[in-house]
Design a protein around this motif. Structure first.
Motif, short mmCIF file in Angstrom:
data_model
loop_
_atom_site.label_atom_id
_atom_site.label_comp_id
_atom_site.label_asym_id
_atom_site.label_seq_id
_atom_site.Cartn_x
_atom_site.Cartn_y
_atom_site.Cartn_z
N MET A 114 -44.20 -32.54 49.38
CA MET A 114 -44.87 -31.23 49.46
C MET A 114 -46.29 -31.32 48.90
N LYS A 115 -46.41 -31.97 47.75
CA LYS A 115 -47.73 -32.07 47.11
C LYS A 115 -48.70 -32.91 47.94
N ILE A 116 -48.21 -34.01 48.50
CA ILE A 116 -49.07 -34.87 49.32
C ILE A 116 -49.45 -34.16 50.62
N TYR A 135 -59.58 -33.32 41.07
CA TYR A 135 -58.76 -32.28 41.71
C TYR A 135 -57.31 -32.40 41.24
N GLN A 136 -56.60 -31.26 41.32
CA GLN A 136 -55.18 -31.25 41.01
C GLN A 136 -54.44 -30.49 42.09
N VAL A 137 -53.27 -31.00 42.49
CA VAL A 137 -52.37 -30.24 43.36
C VAL A 137 -51.15 -29.89 42.52
N ALA A 138 -50.79 -28.59 42.50
CA ALA A 138 -49.68 -28.13 41.66
C ALA A 138 -49.20 -26.77 42.14
N TYR A 139 -48.07 -26.32 41.58
CA TYR A 139 -47.52 -25.01 41.96
C TYR A 139 -48.07 -23.89 41.09
N GLN A 152 -38.84 -23.34 47.19
CA GLN A 152 -39.93 -23.11 48.14
C GLN A 152 -40.93 -22.18 47.47
N GLN A 153 -42.18 -22.64 47.34
CA GLN A 153 -43.17 -21.92 46.55
C GLN A 153 -44.58 -22.28 47.00
N PRO A 154 -45.58 -21.47 46.65
CA PRO A 154 -46.96 -21.81 47.02
C PRO A 154 -47.46 -23.01 46.22
N LEU A 155 -48.45 -23.71 46.79
CA LEU A 155 -49.13 -24.80 46.08
C LEU A 155 -50.62 -24.49 46.02
N TYR A 156 -51.26 -24.98 44.95
CA TYR A 156 -52.69 -24.71 44.73
C TYR A 156 -53.46 -26.01 44.55
N ILE A 157 -54.63 -26.06 45.17
CA ILE A 157 -55.59 -27.12 44.88
C ILE A 157 -56.61 -26.53 43.92
N VAL A 201 -59.34 -23.67 44.49
CA VAL A 201 -60.19 -23.73 45.68
C VAL A 201 -59.38 -23.52 46.96
N LYS A 202 -58.05 -23.67 46.89
CA LYS A 202 -57.22 -23.49 48.09
C LYS A 202 -55.79 -23.19 47.68
N GLU A 203 -55.17 -22.22 48.37
CA GLU A 203 -53.75 -21.93 48.17
C GLU A 203 -53.01 -22.19 49.47
N TYR A 204 -51.89 -22.89 49.38
CA TYR A 204 -51.02 -23.11 50.54
C TYR A 204 -49.74 -22.32 50.33
#
Length: 401
Positions: A145-147, A271-275, A352-357, A381-384
């Motif tokens: 999911m993170k990748i 950068y970080q990718v996380a929930y 199942q949850q949003p991810l943020y950059i 900078v970005k929400e998925y």
């Protein structure tokens, strides 16, 4: 005795539910476990009694496993011997895989004494795919999911990235980060060249200067790393000292020690990718500010309040604290939390949850929270949303009965 057991199985107001976390409190990665121990205690109090729809009281403690799978199995046995039915863990997918196997065996051999395993941070995709278990629930987003989110951001927003170096810890999590990063970049940005790949021992390297020299020599303009704790803090320290000016894409920039190691360096490059992140606003922000005032520390494991939210809702739904019934109630459960609705997917028990950059920048009026009082912060900078960050599963789950 029968009357006591029957009464225990009804979730009642004031009933005590003990949660034990098996994680490191000592060694190089101990500071992360110590921070999360405080976070669990803080939220156990917040979500007790009137804080959850079942009205149960949560109690919490951590057993130090020194990041060892063998020590973790001893800790699991000690907790079970004390009658604990809810186990939590997160630091180290190698530990998580050992615990899943042990919990499966225990529950099969001891009907009526089943244990539920709540995973707050171990992100190896196998845990909700080939090794998925009815008794395991993951509250973090897995590496696939993170990748997926990370590679989408690189494709859409970082066209200048042409050469990537993969540096990861040499255990299941690090292997999976490298594997999924290569697959996703090939699919979404085939023009990107992987110019180097290295794995290093977990929590043993004290000087990353040789790795930084290798990264610089490769010509990489970005490093992708799943490193955490001291392994990320010391890596970015070596990058600062060694003059590496490329970008970093990480999972755990906001975690204990790394903000201080970065300091004012890395602005706009890390950068970080996380929930979640440090500037969520709303309820999460209130918790962050209150936690900092109480402990003089930064709370970053936002999976922890979700665990208590889900447990309380599932126990109310099941009208029981029996792990078998609670697991059944948690399957497919939807809960409104600090950043919208989340769902525990029934198929594989992956939240199942949003991810943020986010990106490392100076703190300002819009994004004021500064981890470790660095004057810097992680700016979103970005929400998925859930449906974008979700990835398929190959889980073939065996359910009781």
């Amino acid at each position: 005795m029968m009357a006591v057991v029957a009464g225990w199985a009804l979730a009642q107001k004031g009933e005590v539910v003990k949660v034990v976390r098996i994680d490191p409190l000592t060694g190089l990665l101990g500071p992360v476990g110590v921070n999360q121990d405080k976070s669990y205690k803080y939220f156990a109090e917040k979500f007790s009694g009137a804080g959850n729809p079942a009205g149960v009281k949560f109690e919490f403690e951590t057993i130090d496993n020194k990041l060892s799978p063998a020590e973790s199995l001893n800790a699991l046995k000690a907790a079970i011997d004390k009658g604990v039915r809810y186990i939590a863990q997160g630091n180290g997918s190698s530990v998580a895989l050992a615990l899943v196997d042990a919990v499966n065996k225990h529950n099969e051999r001891n009907p009526g004494k089943e244990v539920l395993y709540l995973n707050d941070s171990a992100v190896d995709p196998d845990l909700t795919n080939s090794k998925c278990s009815y008794w395991h629930f993951r509250f973090d987003a897995d590496t696939s999911m993170k990748i997926e989110a990370m590679s989408s951001y690189i494709k859409d927003s970082l066209p200048d990235v042409k050469k990537v170096f993969l540096l990861n810890q040499n255990y299941s999590h690090g292997h999976q980060v490298a594997k999924y990063a290569k697959e996703a970049l090939k699919r979404k940005r085939p023009d990107i060249q992987i110019v180097g790949e290295d794995l290093h021992p977990l929590a043993q390297v004290r000087d990353f200067a040789p790795y930084i020299a290798k990264i610089k020599a490769s010509g990489a303009d970005m490093v992708i790393t799943g490193n955490w704790g001291s392994d990320l803090a010391l890596l970015v320290k070596a990058a600062n000292e060694g003059g590496y000016t490329g970008k970093f894409f990480t999972y755990y920039t906001g975690v204990t020690g790394t903000p201080t190691a970065l300091g004012k360096n890395g602005e706009g490059r890390v950068y970080q990718v996380a929930y979640g992140h440090y500037n969520m606003g709303g309820q999460a922000q209130k918790w962050l500010d209150e936690f900092k005032a109480k402990y003089n520390d930064d709370m970053y494991t936002l999976a922890i309040p979700r665990i208590f939210e889900m447990l309380g809702a599932a126990m109310a739904k099941a009208k029981s604290t029996d792990p078998v019934k609670v697991a059944q109630a948690m399957e497919g459960l939807k809960v409104n939390t600090f950043n919208g609705e989340i769902e525990m997917r029934k198929t594989d028990h992956q939240l199942q949850q949003p991810l943020y950059i986010t990106v490392w920048q100076k703190a300002d009026a819009k994004n004021p929270y500064s981890p470790e009082n660095t004057g810097m912060t992680l700016v979103p900078v970005k929400e998925y949303p859930n449906y974008v960050s979700s990835t398929p599963t190959g889980c073939q789950m065996k359910r009781p009965g």
